[in-house]
Design a protein around this motif. Structure first.
Motif, PDB file in Angstrom:
ATOM      1  N   ALA A  61       0.825  -1.206   0.000  1.00 32.11           N
ATOM      2  CA  ALA A  61       0.000   0.000   0.000  1.00 32.11           C
ATOM      3  C   ALA A  61       0.863   1.261   0.000  1.00 32.11           C
ATOM      4  O   ALA A  61       0.565   2.244  -0.681  1.00 32.11           O
ATOM      5  CB  ALA A  61      -0.928  -0.005   1.218  1.00 32.11           C
ATOM      6  N   THR A 115       0.264  -3.658  -6.762  1.00 29.39           N
ATOM      7  CA  THR A 115      -0.424  -2.564  -6.074  1.00 29.39           C
ATOM      8  C   THR A 115      -0.048  -1.215  -6.654  1.00 29.39           C
ATOM      9  O   THR A 115      -0.874  -0.293  -6.668  1.00 29.39           O
ATOM     10  CB  THR A 115      -0.105  -2.618  -4.565  1.00 29.39           C
ATOM     11  N   ARG A 119      -3.083   1.225  -7.628  1.00 23.84           N
ATOM     12  CA  ARG A 119      -3.317   2.521  -7.008  1.00 23.84           C
ATOM     13  C   ARG A 119      -3.212   3.670  -8.004  1.00 23.84           C
ATOM     14  O   ARG A 119      -3.840   4.709  -7.828  1.00 23.84           O
ATOM     15  CB  ARG A 119      -2.337   2.756  -5.859  1.00 23.84           C
ATOM     16  N   THR A 247     -13.663   1.239   4.597  1.00 19.56           N
ATOM     17  CA  THR A 247     -13.041   0.562   5.734  1.00 19.56           C
ATOM     18  C   THR A 247     -14.084   0.195   6.778  1.00 19.56           C
ATOM     19  O   THR A 247     -14.026  -0.876   7.387  1.00 19.56           O
ATOM     20  CB  THR A 247     -11.961   1.454   6.364  1.00 19.56           C
ATOM     21  N   GLU A 371      -7.080   8.593  -0.446  1.00 27.27           N
ATOM     22  CA  GLU A 371      -7.649   7.247  -0.411  1.00 27.27           C
ATOM     23  C   GLU A 371      -6.562   6.191  -0.261  1.00 27.27           C
ATOM     24  O   GLU A 371      -6.779   5.155   0.366  1.00 27.27           O
ATOM     25  CB  GLU A 371      -8.470   7.003  -1.679  1.00 27.27           C
ATOM     26  N   SER A 372      -5.381   6.449  -0.823  1.00 25.25           N
ATOM     27  CA  SER A 372      -4.265   5.520  -0.623  1.00 25.25           C
ATOM     28  C   SER A 372      -3.860   5.492   0.843  1.00 25.25           C
ATOM     29  O   SER A 372      -3.579   4.425   1.405  1.00 25.25           O
ATOM     30  CB  SER A 372      -3.075   5.938  -1.494  1.00 25.25           C
ATOM     31  N   ASP A 375      -6.092   3.350   2.848  1.00 27.26           N
ATOM     32  CA  ASP A 375      -5.796   1.922   2.789  1.00 27.26           C
ATOM     33  C   ASP A 375      -4.698   1.529   3.764  1.00 27.26           C
ATOM     34  O   ASP A 375      -4.674   0.402   4.267  1.00 27.26           O
ATOM     35  CB  ASP A 375      -5.366   1.539   1.366  1.00 27.26           C
TER      36      ASP A 375
END
Length: 443
Positions: A61, A115, A119, A247, A371-372, A375
């Motif tokens: 991530a 990833t 992303r 989440t 938003e990353s 995560d």
């Protein structure tokens, strides 16, 4: 025949929009296929421990956050459509490599590479849609994409059950290869698309958007521009906080139901079905409420309020009996889904319209950094609140949503001023009578 006719009417018109939606639908089937069995793939198929998987996903991530902005900058140079094809091919390779993973180091390398592409894709995809379509059609297409992706994820998860029933490494490998195959189809479909309106390389320019940079500006300099804009970074952070709805749905709610309420565990599956169905049916409709920049700014505020109401509904469920708790939790999930859909539609418009045309994909990549970050820190934040603090934690989460919604609007207004977007900025022609002067009154 009537059913088929209604289905056709619910789809975008033939051409680029329908091809894009079909591409997104096929890709989401592959994604759902892999995600449904990914944890079993890593633990039972490869033989990794749960700790190793969680560490690897967290590292991946972070890699995705770091890589998204440079990849967005590259998309500004070669064009978002070409870059999306590159990312599709990239994932064909990386998901294919999953069948060779047999150790933690191999897993870490492959999941980080995958990833990074995952992303970077949302911002580049949004820029590609902006390049292909005029303003209102752009929003409708994004809504259709999100709707069919929810359906595709469900179908992919259903298909995964057949492979998972075999309980073998070969079956787990099929999940990865199926996902890789979906990206082959996506690349082929996107390659056929050409722009359908004359909007220049970066699509429809927002009023006041920056013009093409001087030739001497380097690619590094262009990528650094959004990182120097404090208001835009605040806007990105607020967007990440509002995006905690994912989440809450996938991490917070299952733990809350299992450990703090008397509701049956089956409610978790029901909640996911409610979320998926409502999103699939209504996401395109929500774009109507965010089809101008002033409306989208207000939409961010309203979505924060609705998400707060959702948290306030879910929290008290721990003090009720099974049926009462179940009913209250479903109300909370419905509110969460409404807030999620309104946030998604509003964020598309705000992020796109406040991104200068000469570096749109780079700015959208920075906008998506929030938003990353969600995560990376979201699961820990939500778990520490809802599990560590109980009902008071849900209250704290509600306050956080409200603050993020209000702050996002203020940050967006500040960015609009730096862009020189005139007061009274208008959206589509049909909105000019009602929307004229709204930006002036809200600032």
């Amino acid at each position: 025949m009537r059913v088929a006719s209604r289905v056709r009417q619910s789809l975008p018109p033939p051409g680029a929009a329908r091809t894009l939606v079909m591409s997104g639908f096929l890709g989401s089937i592959g994604t759902g296929l892999f995600l449904a069995g990914s944890m079993l793939f890593f633990t039972r198929g490869v033989g990794l421990s749960a700790v190793e998987v969680s560490v690897g996903l967290s590292v991946a991530a972070v890699c995705g956050m770091v890589a998204s902005v440079p990849l967005g900058g590259l998309a500004d140079r070669i064009g978002p459509r070409r870059m999306m094809i590159v990312l599709y091919v990239w994932r064909v390779v990386t998901y294919g490599l999953y069948v060779l993973v047999d150790s933690f180091v191999a897993f870490l390398l492959v999941v980080c590479a995958t990833t990074m592409a995952d992303r970077a894709s949302p911002a580049i995809n949004q820029a590609m849609v902006g390049e292909l379509f005029a303003r209102e059609e752009r929003l409708r297409t994004m809504g259709f994409l999100r709707a069919v992706q929810n359906v595709g994820l469900s179908l992919g998860a259903l298909l995964a059950t057949f492979a998972l029933s075999w309980e073998s490494r070969a079956a787990y490998d099929l999940l990865a290869l199926g996902n890789a195959a979906s990206y082959v189809l996506m690349a082929c479909l996107i390659r056929r698309i050409r722009p359908v309106h004359d909007a220049g390389p970066s699509g429809t320019e927002a009023p006041g958007a920056a013009k093409r940079p001087p030739a001497e500006e380097s690619g590094v300099g262009r990528m650094a521009r959004p990182l120097k804009e404090k208001a835009f970074l605040v806007l990105s952070g607020c967007n990440g906080v509002l995006a905690l709805h994912d989440t809450v749905l996938f991490v917070g709610l299952p733990l809350w139901v299992a450990e703090h309420t008397r509701a049956p565990l089956s409610l978790v599956s029901i909640a996911l079905i409610v979320n998926t169905v409502v999103t699939a049916v209504s996401q395109a409709w929500w774009t109507r409420l965010a089809r101008t920049l002033p409306r989208a700014m207000r939409g961010m505020v309203v979505s924060g309020g609705v998400l707060a109401l959702s948290a306030l509904a879910i929290g008290p469920a721990s003090h009720l009996g099974a049926w009462q708790a179940g009913a209250l939790l479903l109300i909370g999930v419905l509110l969460l889904t409404i807030g999620e859909n309104l946030h998604a539609a509003s964020a598309w418009e705000v992020g796109f319209e406040l991104s200068p045309a000469d570096a749109r994909t780079t700015y959208l990549s920075v906008f998506n950094l929030g938003e990353s970050a969600r995560d990376v820190v979201g699961p820990m934040l939500v778990v520490s609140l809802v599990i560590g603090m109980g009902s008071w934690g849900w209250l704290g989460l509600a306050v956080l949503f409200v603050l993020a919604g209000g702050a996002s609007r203020q940050a967006a207004l500040a960015v609009a001023r730096t862009r020189g977007i005139p007061r009274g900025n208008k959206g589509p022609v049909e909105d000019q009578g009602t929307e004229a002067g709204e930006l002036a009154t809200t600032s």
